[in-house]
Design a protein around this motif. Structure first.
Motif, PDB file in Angstrom:
ATOM      1  N   VAL A  86      -4.848  27.594  -6.260  1.00  0.00           N
ATOM      2  CA  VAL A  86      -3.498  27.458  -5.714  1.00  0.00           C
ATOM      3  C   VAL A  86      -3.380  26.169  -4.909  1.00  0.00           C
ATOM      4  O   VAL A  86      -2.392  25.422  -5.026  1.00  0.00           O
ATOM      5  N   GLY A  87      -4.382  25.902  -4.086  1.00  0.00           N
ATOM      6  CA  GLY A  87      -4.376  24.681  -3.295  1.00  0.00           C
ATOM      7  C   GLY A  87      -4.431  23.441  -4.170  1.00  0.00           C
ATOM      8  O   GLY A  87      -3.749  22.440  -3.898  1.00  0.00           O
ATOM      9  N   LEU A  88      -5.241  23.483  -5.215  1.00  0.00           N
ATOM     10  CA  LEU A  88      -5.333  22.355  -6.143  1.00  0.00           C
ATOM     11  C   LEU A  88      -3.990  22.108  -6.824  1.00  0.00           C
ATOM     12  O   LEU A  88      -3.542  20.956  -6.945  1.00  0.00           O
ATOM     13  N   ASN A  89      -3.328  23.180  -7.250  1.00  0.00           N
ATOM     14  CA  ASN A  89      -2.019  23.043  -7.893  1.00  0.00           C
ATOM     15  C   ASN A  89      -0.990  22.466  -6.930  1.00  0.00           C
ATOM     16  O   ASN A  89      -0.173  21.619  -7.307  1.00  0.00           O
ATOM     17  N   LEU A  90      -1.045  22.941  -5.679  1.00  0.00           N
ATOM     18  CA  LEU A  90      -0.091  22.456  -4.684  1.00  0.00           C
ATOM     19  C   LEU A  90      -0.279  20.957  -4.432  1.00  0.00           C
ATOM     20  O   LEU A  90       0.705  20.198  -4.372  1.00  0.00           O
ATOM     21  N   ARG A  91      -1.522  20.534  -4.307  1.00  0.00           N
ATOM     22  CA  ARG A  91      -1.787  19.107  -4.086  1.00  0.00           C
ATOM     23  C   ARG A  91      -1.391  18.278  -5.300  1.00  0.00           C
ATOM     24  O   ARG A  91      -0.916  17.146  -5.170  1.00  0.00           O
ATOM     25  N   ALA A  92      -1.567  18.850  -6.489  1.00  0.00           N
ATOM     26  CA  ALA A  92      -1.166  18.147  -7.708  1.00  0.00           C
ATOM     27  C   ALA A  92       0.349  17.947  -7.749  1.00  0.00           C
ATOM     28  O   ALA A  92       0.839  16.884  -8.152  1.00  0.00           O
ATOM     29  N   LEU A 119       5.575  12.029  -1.813  1.00  0.00           N
ATOM     30  CA  LEU A 119       6.237  12.560  -0.623  1.00  0.00           C
ATOM     31  C   LEU A 119       7.633  11.976  -0.448  1.00  0.00           C
ATOM     32  O   LEU A 119       7.816  10.753  -0.460  1.00  0.00           O
ATOM     33  N   GLY A 120       8.609  12.867  -0.284  1.00  0.00           N
ATOM     34  CA  GLY A 120       9.979  12.446  -0.021  1.00  0.00           C
ATOM     35  C   GLY A 120      10.787  12.104  -1.245  1.00  0.00           C
ATOM     36  O   GLY A 120      11.966  11.742  -1.129  1.00  0.00           O
ATOM     37  N   LEU A 121      10.190  12.228  -2.432  1.00  0.00           N
ATOM     38  CA  LEU A 121      10.883  11.872  -3.664  1.00  0.00           C
ATOM     39  C   LEU A 121      11.266  13.130  -4.435  1.00  0.00           C
ATOM     40  O   LEU A 121      10.455  14.042  -4.588  1.00  0.00           O
ATOM     41  N   SER A 122      12.492  13.151  -4.931  1.00  0.00           N
ATOM     42  CA  SER A 122      12.936  14.284  -5.749  1.00  0.00           C
ATOM     43  C   SER A 122      12.336  14.176  -7.147  1.00  0.00           C
ATOM     44  O   SER A 122      12.115  13.075  -7.660  1.00  0.00           O
ATOM     45  N   TYR A 123      12.074  15.330  -7.746  1.00  0.00           N
ATOM     46  CA  TYR A 123      11.469  15.348  -9.079  1.00  0.00           C
ATOM     47  C   TYR A 123      12.536  15.653 -10.128  1.00  0.00           C
ATOM     48  O   TYR A 123      13.224  16.672 -10.046  1.00  0.00           O
ATOM     49  N   PHE A 124      12.691  14.733 -11.090  1.00  0.00           N
ATOM     50  CA  PHE A 124      13.604  14.932 -12.194  1.00  0.00           C
ATOM     51  C   PHE A 124      12.785  15.206 -13.447  1.00  0.00           C
ATOM     52  O   PHE A 124      12.098  14.304 -13.962  1.00  0.00           O
ATOM     53  N   ARG A 125      12.827  16.419 -13.918  1.00  0.00           N
ATOM     54  CA  ARG A 125      11.996  16.780 -15.066  1.00  0.00           C
ATOM     55  C   ARG A 125      12.372  15.985 -16.302  1.00  0.00           C
ATOM     56  O   ARG A 125      11.539  15.667 -17.153  1.00  0.00           O
ATOM     57  N   GLU A 126      13.663  15.595 -16.408  1.00  0.00           N
ATOM     58  CA  GLU A 126      14.113  14.853 -17.567  1.00  0.00           C
ATOM     59  C   GLU A 126      13.505  13.459 -17.630  1.00  0.00           C
ATOM     60  O   GLU A 126      13.486  12.823 -18.694  1.00  0.00           O
ATOM     61  N   ASP A 127      13.033  12.957 -16.481  1.00  0.00           N
ATOM     62  CA  ASP A 127      12.450  11.598 -16.456  1.00  0.00           C
ATOM     63  C   ASP A 127      10.956  11.613 -16.753  1.00  0.00           C
ATOM     64  O   ASP A 127      10.299  10.567 -16.701  1.00  0.00           O
ATOM     65  N   ARG A 128      10.401  12.798 -17.009  1.00  0.00           N
ATOM     66  CA  ARG A 128       8.949  12.911 -17.214  1.00  0.00           C
ATOM     67  C   ARG A 128       8.494  12.124 -18.429  1.00  0.00           C
ATOM     68  O   ARG A 128       9.155  12.138 -19.455  1.00  0.00           O
ATOM     69  N   ALA A 168       5.056  15.235 -12.268  1.00  0.00           N
ATOM     70  CA  ALA A 168       5.227  15.150 -13.725  1.00  0.00           C
ATOM     71  C   ALA A 168       3.960  15.605 -14.437  1.00  0.00           C
ATOM     72  O   ALA A 168       4.013  16.367 -15.411  1.00  0.00           O
ATOM     73  N   THR A 169       2.809  15.142 -13.963  1.00  0.00           N
ATOM     74  CA  THR A 169       1.535  15.556 -14.549  1.00  0.00           C
ATOM     75  C   THR A 169       1.294  17.043 -14.342  1.00  0.00           C
ATOM     76  O   THR A 169       0.818  17.750 -15.239  1.00  0.00           O
ATOM     77  N   ALA A 170       1.612  17.534 -13.127  1.00  0.00           N
ATOM     78  CA  ALA A 170       1.456  18.961 -12.842  1.00  0.00           C
ATOM     79  C   ALA A 170       2.343  19.795 -13.755  1.00  0.00           C
ATOM     80  O   ALA A 170       1.926  20.843 -14.277  1.00  0.00           O
ATOM     81  N   ASP A 171       3.569  19.330 -13.967  1.00  0.00           N
ATOM     82  CA  ASP A 171       4.502  20.034 -14.842  1.00  0.00           C
ATOM     83  C   ASP A 171       3.971  20.065 -16.270  1.00  0.00           C
ATOM     84  O   ASP A 171       4.035  21.096 -16.956  1.00  0.00           O
TER      85      ASP A 171
END
Length: 330
Positions: free
Chosen positions: A180-186, A321-330, A192-195
């Motif tokens: 869980v901690g590894l996933n959170l840090r990812a 940190l501080g950046l929104s994640y846009f899945r469409e930009d992956r 994008a890589t985590a997704d």
């Protein structure tokens, strides 16, 4: 020796307040969210815990201390996590600017707490919840009186002081020893890589932000019901402590274990102006007090500069940190 003991006794409870705020923000930032609404969340948690225990004491003919503690903690967590949920919805789902949203949440939390606090104060400058204070400030039996100096400096605090240390250790183990901690840090480093690896970025960000807000809210609760002797007043001290907690996150380089000694060091530095002159046998002019109280912030800036020069990966904030994640930009 007495002045040194008094300094430590003052610094540890003070450090505990900002430790909770810092741990909550560390958890939030590990997911890539930058929540500058920590002061407002601490306000919400402190007020909700105080108000619930205050009315419980007032309305019940024979209030129970254990029930009072449970009610205060539940209401504190509910209110502060609601603040975290609001932040999450605006920044994760609606992709609002995290800096602006966090600052707005600080103003919102302070406004809500002070608005509803007017009804409790009812024209007075302050009011108190004595049963809740006695329950939260209850010392450890035997250990708080049988070991001399050790009892005075180590075992003379309420249970939330020791709970903060335990939570920091557990938090460290989860982040570094579990999947869980590894996933959170990812998620915080590269969503994008985590997704792409099948990790639910949205779920991790929501959970980390809401749980982090709950931890920060406990800091506000501890301030009101223990550190401030169960008194709710119209001061803005919680806001100042909230910003200190944010500074502590940077000082500890986003490591939960560092938050333990870092928080107590901040406490020592904050009360430096009151105890250092007596320890050294010198006099400090009154205008120097404000300058000395700047020391924790100055130390934070120095640590930030040193960490940036050394450029060690483990001392840097999450890359996203501080950046929104846009899945469409992956």
């Amino acid at each position: 020796m007495e002045n040194l003991i008094a300094w430590i006794i003052r610094a540890i409870p003070f450090g505990t307040i900002i430790m909770y705020g810092a741990m909550g923000e560390i958890l939030t930032e590990k997911s890539g969210n930058l929540n500058l609404g920590v002061p407002g969340i601490m306000y919400l948690g402190g007020f909700a815990g105080f108000a619930s225990s205050y009315y419980y004491e007032k309305l019940m003919p024979n209030p129970n201390a254990v029930v009072c503690v449970i009610i205060a903690l539940v209401c504190c967590l509910a209110a502060s996590m609601l603040g975290g949920l609001i932040f999450s919805f605006l920044t994760i789902t609606l992709r609002a600017n995290q800096n602006v949203t966090g600052l707005a949440l600080t103003i919102f939390g302070m406004g809500v707490a002070n608005f509803f606090g007017v009804f409790i104060l009812n024209g007075a400058s302050y009011t108190a919840a004595p049963l809740a204070n006695s329950a939260f400030a209850q010392k450890i039996p035997v250990l708080s009186s049988k070991l001399g100096v050790v009892s005075q400096t180590v075992f003379s605090y309420g249970f939330l002081v020791y709970a903060a240390i335990i939570i920091a250790v557990i938090f460290h183990l989860i982040l570094n020893k579990t999947r869980v901690g590894l996933n959170l840090r990812a998620v915080g480093e590269n969503p994008a890589t985590a997704d792409a690896a099948g990790i639910s970025v949205t779920r991790y960000k929501y959970l980390a932000t809401c749980i982090g807000a709950g931890l920060s809210g406990i800091g506000g609760l501890y301030y009101v019901l223990d550190y401030n002797q169960g008194i709710w007043a119209t001061t803005e001290q919680i806001e100042a402590l909230g910003w200190l907690a944010v500074a502590l996150v940077i000082f500890t380089t986003w490591k939960p274990l560092n938050a333990i000694w870092g928080a107590y060091l901040f406490g020592m530095l904050y009360w430096l102006y009151q105890f250092l002159p007596n320890l050294l046998g010198i006099k400090v002019a009154s205008y120097m007090t404000d300058l000395i109280q700047m020391v924790p912030y100055v130390v934070t800036i120095i640590v930030l500069i040193v960490a940036s020069f050394r450029k060690k990966k483990e001392n840097q904030p999450p890359a996203n940190l501080g950046l929104s994640y846009f899945r469409e930009d992956r």
